[in-house]
Design a protein around this motif. Structure first.
Motif, PDB file in Angstrom:
ATOM      1  N   ALA A   1      -1.436  27.443  -6.560  1.00 28.30           N
ATOM      2  CA  ALA A   1      -2.767  27.218  -7.409  1.00 28.30           C
ATOM      3  C   ALA A   1      -2.430  27.646  -8.888  1.00 28.30           C
ATOM      4  CB  ALA A   1      -3.695  28.334  -6.957  1.00 28.30           C
ATOM      5  N   TYR A   2      -1.426  28.534  -9.070  1.00 32.53           N
ATOM      6  CA  TYR A   2      -1.010  29.009 -10.548  1.00 32.53           C
ATOM      7  C   TYR A   2      -0.246  27.700 -11.365  1.00 32.53           C
ATOM      8  CZ  TYR A   2       1.200  31.115 -14.357  1.00 32.53           C
ATOM      9  OH  TYR A   2       1.912  31.285 -15.714  1.00 32.53           O
ATOM     10  N   VAL A   3       0.646  27.055 -10.616  1.00 36.08           N
ATOM     11  CA  VAL A   3       1.371  26.243 -11.150  1.00 36.08           C
ATOM     12  C   VAL A   3       0.433  24.996 -11.363  1.00 36.08           C
ATOM     13  CG1 VAL A   3       3.155  24.276 -10.521  1.00 36.08           C
ATOM     14  CG2 VAL A   3       3.510  26.905  -9.784  1.00 36.08           C
ATOM     15  N   ARG A   4      -0.359  24.640 -10.593  1.00 36.55           N
ATOM     16  CA  ARG A   4      -1.299  23.483 -10.763  1.00 36.55           C
ATOM     17  C   ARG A   4      -2.275  23.721 -11.896  1.00 36.55           C
ATOM     18  NH1 ARG A   4      -3.745  19.905  -6.399  1.00 36.55           N
ATOM     19  NH2 ARG A   4      -4.894  18.298  -7.609  1.00 36.55           N
ATOM     20  N   SER A   5      -2.672  24.933 -12.406  1.00 38.98           N
ATOM     21  CA  SER A   5      -3.637  25.360 -13.214  1.00 38.98           C
ATOM     22  C   SER A   5      -2.778  25.370 -14.482  1.00 38.98           C
ATOM     23  CB  SER A   5      -4.216  26.749 -13.294  1.00 38.98           C
ATOM     24  OG  SER A   5      -3.393  27.910 -13.152  1.00 38.98           O
ATOM     25  N   LEU A   6      -1.574  25.759 -14.310  1.00 39.46           N
ATOM     26  CA  LEU A   6      -0.436  25.773 -15.528  1.00 39.46           C
ATOM     27  C   LEU A   6      -0.230  24.261 -16.150  1.00 39.46           C
ATOM     28  CD1 LEU A   6       1.577  27.147 -17.344  1.00 39.46           C
ATOM     29  CD2 LEU A   6       3.296  26.553 -15.559  1.00 39.46           C
ATOM     30  N   ILE A   7      -0.002  23.245 -15.265  1.00 35.87           N
ATOM     31  CA  ILE A   7       0.442  22.128 -15.506  1.00 35.87           C
ATOM     32  C   ILE A   7      -1.084  21.121 -15.811  1.00 35.87           C
ATOM     33  CG2 ILE A   7       2.512  22.000 -14.378  1.00 35.87           C
ATOM     34  CD1 ILE A   7       0.705  20.009 -12.403  1.00 35.87           C
ATOM     35  N   GLU A   8      -1.946  21.807 -15.663  1.00 31.78           N
ATOM     36  CA  GLU A   8      -3.354  20.830 -15.980  1.00 31.78           C
ATOM     37  C   GLU A   8      -4.010  21.557 -17.252  1.00 31.78           C
ATOM     38  OE1 GLU A   8      -5.613  21.246 -12.532  1.00 31.78           O
ATOM     39  OE2 GLU A   8      -4.481  19.328 -11.436  1.00 31.78           O
ATOM     40  N   SER A   9      -3.400  22.619 -17.716  1.00 31.35           N
ATOM     41  CA  SER A   9      -3.941  23.116 -19.034  1.00 31.35           C
ATOM     42  C   SER A   9      -3.476  22.360 -20.360  1.00 31.35           C
ATOM     43  CB  SER A   9      -3.127  24.541 -19.403  1.00 31.35           C
ATOM     44  OG  SER A   9      -1.833  24.458 -19.761  1.00 31.35           O
ATOM     45  N   PRO A  10      -4.454  22.364 -21.139  1.00 30.42           N
ATOM     46  CA  PRO A  10      -4.260  21.418 -22.334  1.00 30.42           C
ATOM     47  C   PRO A  10      -3.129  21.929 -23.098  1.00 30.42           C
ATOM     48  CG  PRO A  10      -6.443  22.210 -22.434  1.00 30.42           C
ATOM     49  CD  PRO A  10      -5.820  22.953 -21.262  1.00 30.42           C
ATOM     50  N   THR A  11      -2.636  23.052 -23.088  1.00 28.47           N
ATOM     51  CA  THR A  11      -1.441  23.656 -23.881  1.00 28.47           C
ATOM     52  C   THR A  11      -0.187  23.029 -23.305  1.00 28.47           C
ATOM     53  OG1 THR A  11      -2.406  25.775 -24.181  1.00 28.47           O
ATOM     54  CG2 THR A  11      -0.191  25.479 -24.220  1.00 28.47           C
ATOM     55  N   PHE A  12      -0.114  22.950 -21.869  1.00 34.94           N
ATOM     56  CA  PHE A  12       1.102  22.439 -21.063  1.00 34.94           C
ATOM     57  C   PHE A  12       1.065  20.985 -21.423  1.00 34.94           C
ATOM     58  CE2 PHE A  12       3.416  20.311 -17.718  1.00 34.94           C
ATOM     59  CZ  PHE A  12       4.234  21.124 -17.563  1.00 34.94           C
ATOM     60  N   GLU A  13      -0.084  20.088 -21.482  1.00 38.28           N
ATOM     61  CA  GLU A  13      -0.090  18.796 -21.784  1.00 38.28           C
ATOM     62  C   GLU A  13       0.419  18.510 -23.309  1.00 38.28           C
ATOM     63  OE1 GLU A  13      -0.516  15.895 -20.251  1.00 38.28           O
ATOM     64  OE2 GLU A  13      -0.738  17.255 -18.317  1.00 38.28           O
ATOM     65  N   SER A  14      -0.158  19.356 -24.375  1.00 36.59           N
ATOM     66  CA  SER A  14       0.233  19.465 -25.566  1.00 36.59           C
ATOM     67  C   SER A  14       1.958  19.592 -25.696  1.00 36.59           C
ATOM     68  CB  SER A  14      -0.607  20.483 -26.385  1.00 36.59           C
ATOM     69  OG  SER A  14      -1.936  19.921 -26.417  1.00 36.59           O
ATOM     70  N   MET A  15       2.324  20.744 -25.085  1.00 34.83           N
ATOM     71  CA  MET A  15       3.868  20.959 -25.261  1.00 34.83           C
ATOM     72  C   MET A  15       4.581  19.671 -24.749  1.00 34.83           C
ATOM     73  SD  MET A  15       4.101  23.661 -26.996  1.00 34.83           S
ATOM     74  CE  MET A  15       5.736  24.070 -26.795  1.00 34.83           C
ATOM     75  N   ALA A  16       4.161  19.232 -23.488  1.00 39.81           N
ATOM     76  CA  ALA A  16       4.738  17.760 -22.957  1.00 39.81           C
ATOM     77  C   ALA A  16       4.846  16.901 -23.781  1.00 39.81           C
ATOM     78  CB  ALA A  16       4.089  17.525 -21.471  1.00 39.81           C
ATOM     79  N   GLU A  60       9.723  19.842 -16.109  1.00 36.46           N
ATOM     80  CA  GLU A  60       8.130  19.334 -16.163  1.00 36.46           C
ATOM     81  C   GLU A  60       7.724  18.486 -14.773  1.00 36.46           C
ATOM     82  OE1 GLU A  60       5.305  16.448 -17.962  1.00 36.46           O
ATOM     83  OE2 GLU A  60       7.373  15.984 -18.737  1.00 36.46           O
ATOM     84  N   VAL A  61       8.468  17.546 -14.474  1.00 36.82           N
ATOM     85  CA  VAL A  61       8.272  16.617 -13.483  1.00 36.82           C
ATOM     86  C   VAL A  61       8.427  17.387 -12.158  1.00 36.82           C
ATOM     87  CG1 VAL A  61       9.145  14.663 -12.084  1.00 36.82           C
ATOM     88  CG2 VAL A  61       8.770  14.213 -14.566  1.00 36.82           C
ATOM     89  N   SER A  62       9.341  18.198 -12.086  1.00 34.11           N
ATOM     90  CA  SER A  62       9.424  19.135 -10.796  1.00 34.11           C
ATOM     91  C   SER A  62       8.114  19.832 -10.759  1.00 34.11           C
ATOM     92  CB  SER A  62      10.546  19.866 -10.735  1.00 34.11           C
ATOM     93  OG  SER A  62      11.654  19.331 -10.846  1.00 34.11           O
ATOM     94  N   LEU A  63       7.629  20.438 -11.873  1.00 31.82           N
ATOM     95  CA  LEU A  63       6.260  21.357 -11.608  1.00 31.82           C
ATOM     96  C   LEU A  63       5.341  20.432 -11.115  1.00 31.82           C
ATOM     97  CD1 LEU A  63       6.762  23.708 -14.861  1.00 31.82           C
ATOM     98  CD2 LEU A  63       6.638  24.438 -12.432  1.00 31.82           C
ATOM     99  N   ARG A  64       5.224  19.336 -11.843  1.00 36.42           N
ATOM    100  CA  ARG A  64       3.928  18.464 -11.402  1.00 36.42           C
ATOM    101  C   ARG A  64       3.972  17.964  -9.710  1.00 36.42           C
ATOM    102  NH1 ARG A  64       3.184  13.842 -14.506  1.00 36.42           N
ATOM    103  NH2 ARG A  64       5.091  13.805 -15.617  1.00 36.42           N
ATOM    104  N   LEU A  65       5.370  17.532  -9.465  1.00 35.55           N
ATOM    105  CA  LEU A  65       5.549  17.136  -8.191  1.00 35.55           C
ATOM    106  C   LEU A  65       5.174  18.446  -7.088  1.00 35.55           C
ATOM    107  CD1 LEU A  65       8.935  15.057  -7.795  1.00 35.55           C
ATOM    108  CD2 LEU A  65       6.517  14.660  -6.725  1.00 35.55           C
ATOM    109  N   TYR A  66       5.605  19.515  -7.600  1.00 37.44           N
ATOM    110  CA  TYR A  66       5.333  20.671  -6.724  1.00 37.44           C
ATOM    111  C   TYR A  66       3.729  21.210  -6.715  1.00 37.44           C
ATOM    112  CZ  TYR A  66       5.125  25.700  -5.090  1.00 37.44           C
ATOM    113  OH  TYR A  66       4.882  26.786  -4.495  1.00 37.44           O
TER     114      TYR A  66
END
Length: 127
Positions: A1-16, A60-66
């Motif tokens: 759940a933590y990884v999902r909230s991290l990758i869906e955060s606006p900060t993560f998307e902006s950094m990517a 990044e892709v690994s986190l999203r896949l996970y």
């Protein structure tokens, strides 16, 4: 759940997105530098920067896949996910080819140029 909230955060998307933009700029400088037959120290700088970007994009892709697991291939953005996965695979292949070249193995450099050109398609994700 933590990884999902991290990758869906606006900060993560902006950094990517910022990472993609920086990678495109660095690739542009690298192409310009190599076209001027600049070798030596700059070649090492380009190699290191490419490795760093490869690690970042793979992470990044690994986190999203996970986080999404099989949903990664079924969600609304599945086409972008597959494109990212392909581009990361191409980038890893580029790193392997670069390593072979450094070890004086016979490598066709035109393949590397084509791979780098294909990787520039990642910037379309920003549009």
């Amino acid at each position: 759940a933590y990884v999902r909230s991290l990758i869906e955060s606006p900060t993560f998307e902006s950094m990517a997105g910022l990472l993609v933009l920086c990678n495109a700029i660095i690739l542009g400088f690298e192409v310009d530098s190599t076209s001027k037959a600049d070798t030596g120290m700059m070649s090492l700088v380009w190699m290191i920067s490419e490795l760093v970007f490869c690690i970042c994009f793979t992470s990044e892709v690994s986190l999203r896949l996970y986080a999404h697991r099989l949903q990664f291939f079924r969600m609304e953005e599945w086409r972008w996910n597959v494109l990212d996965l392909i581009l990361v695979g191409v980038q890893i292949m580029d790193q392997v080819i670069s390593l072979c070249h450094c070890l004086n193995m016979n490598v066709d450099m035109s393949i590397m140029r084509l791979i780098r050109l294909v990787r520039l398609t990642r910037i379309t994700r920003l549009v």
